[in-house]
Write an enzyme that holds these catalytic residues in place. Sequence first.
Site, mmCIF file in Angstrom:
data_model
loop_
_atom_site.group_PDB
_atom_site.id
_atom_site.type_symbol
_atom_site.label_atom_id
_atom_site.label_comp_id
_atom_site.label_asym_id
_atom_site.label_seq_id
_atom_site.Cartn_x
_atom_site.Cartn_y
_atom_site.Cartn_z
ATOM 1 N N HIS A 182 0.815 -0.957 -0.100
ATOM 2 C CA HIS A 182 -0.048 -0.023 0.035
ATOM 3 C C HIS A 182 0.963 1.109 0.107
ATOM 4 C CE1 HIS A 182 -3.733 2.226 1.859
ATOM 5 N NE2 HIS A 182 -3.132 2.753 0.886
ATOM 6 N N HIS B 117 -9.479 10.961 -0.306
ATOM 7 C CA HIS B 117 -9.997 10.699 -1.578
ATOM 8 C C HIS B 117 -11.059 11.636 -2.221
ATOM 9 C CE1 HIS B 117 -8.207 6.723 -2.324
ATOM 10 N NE2 HIS B 117 -8.094 6.696 -0.789
ATOM 11 N N ASN C 236 -7.806 3.603 10.670
ATOM 12 C CA ASN C 236 -7.982 4.891 9.690
ATOM 13 C C ASN C 236 -9.022 4.606 8.710
ATOM 14 O OD1 ASN C 236 -4.422 4.661 10.319
ATOM 15 N ND2 ASN C 236 -5.593 6.186 11.302
ATOM 16 N N ASP D 93 3.661 5.017 11.611
ATOM 17 C CA ASP D 93 4.536 6.438 11.384
ATOM 18 C C ASP D 93 4.515 7.076 12.664
ATOM 19 O OD1 ASP D 93 1.809 7.138 11.302
ATOM 20 O OD2 ASP D 93 2.012 8.564 9.419
ATOM 21 N N GLY D 94 3.738 6.677 13.877
ATOM 22 C CA GLY D 94 3.714 7.407 14.966
ATOM 23 C C GLY D 94 2.546 8.292 14.734
ATOM 24 N N ASP E 250 1.667 3.503 3.210
ATOM 25 C CA ASP E 250 0.689 4.470 2.655
ATOM 26 C C ASP E 250 1.323 5.814 2.137
ATOM 27 O OD1 ASP E 250 -1.767 5.390 1.754
ATOM 28 O OD2 ASP E 250 -2.407 5.707 3.726
ATOM 29 N N GLY F 134 -2.094 10.488 4.468
ATOM 30 C CA GLY F 134 -1.314 9.008 4.075
ATOM 31 C C GLY F 134 0.021 9.588 4.855
#
Length: 371
Positions: free
Chosen positions: A53, A135, A212, A240-241, A265, A300
């Site tokens: 992803h 999106h 998410n 990613d924290g 992502d 993202g």
Amino acid sequence: MLIKNGLLFGPDGRFSVRDIAFGETVTAVGHLDGPETLDAAGKYVLPGFLDIHTHGAVGEDASDGSAEGLARLSRYYASQGVTSWCPTTMTLPVPDLERALRAVRTFQDTPAPGARCLGVHLEGPFLSPGKRGAHAAGYLLPPDWELFQHLKEVSGGQIRLVTVAGETPGAISFIKKAAQVCTMALGHTAANYNQAVAAYAAGATHTTHLFNAMSPLGHREPGTVGAAFASGATVELICDGLHIHPAVVRMVFRLFEGRVALVSDSLRCAGMPDGEYTLGGEPIILRHGRATRPDGTLAGSSISVLDAVRNAISFGVPLEAAVGAATMTPAQIVGAADRLGSLEVGKLADLVILDRDLNLEAVYIGGKRFR
């Protein structure tokens, strides 16, 4: 080629000091001797990472419709230890999706040095308007089997993974059909527990960026998260924290043991300086590693899968579990475990070497050293 004395990550999910010999594929694992020897004593020898992803990096996006851009992305991913990836599309007008898929087809026909392209992750347009995240709302569509078949044909059969909102009209029928030809994931969904259970029962087996862009996990309404756990589905984490609290990351690795895939992502801003970029035609802003829409919505990430592995370990996830989530599990999700994801005789010789501080020292793809 022979790499000796490394801490080799085995298919049992454990490390042991072993040697590995390979050409394009792995030819032997054990205690070996031979020419062209690299001593990896005290270092980790791992399968190459898979990112199933990722939208883009270094100014490029998989939705741009550029085979040259895809080649640049493959080189970037390989430089970060990712040896296989799935170009991930955004929700776009159908002609733009067609152009992006044709570019993947062209790129696959003219491979260049870098990470292997495993096929497309179609993240849109079959998503929930209420959970669309970054999106574009105007291009969202209900699940459409005929459109999917058309896009699959345009791509040359390159669609490997599709994200769909399980509660949308027609989703169950769509999942039943599409699950026969690729992996189906629930994501960007407002489905309640019962709706999500029904979607998994219909054939969905995976979950896009858990927590998410989906209904929250509640003690009376477990939502898609609870349904994924109960249904045995695999799940993605953006580690990613920012997207997931470290305590939740630890919890997910325990609850979904062996079923977690670390994904980036990542967006075109990954590997780039702070500034303004785009995603699916919408503006995004990168500030101090955080990529958002102008209204502050997370859009993202700017990390790599290697970053995700390091982060997960720093959050308290065992090294072995984090490595498995970046190698074996994603390979299984996209149907590539017969050739990728573990260092076994006969599988492709895609591997990375890390030092004990998890710094990347070498990358091999198909037995050839990339860096």
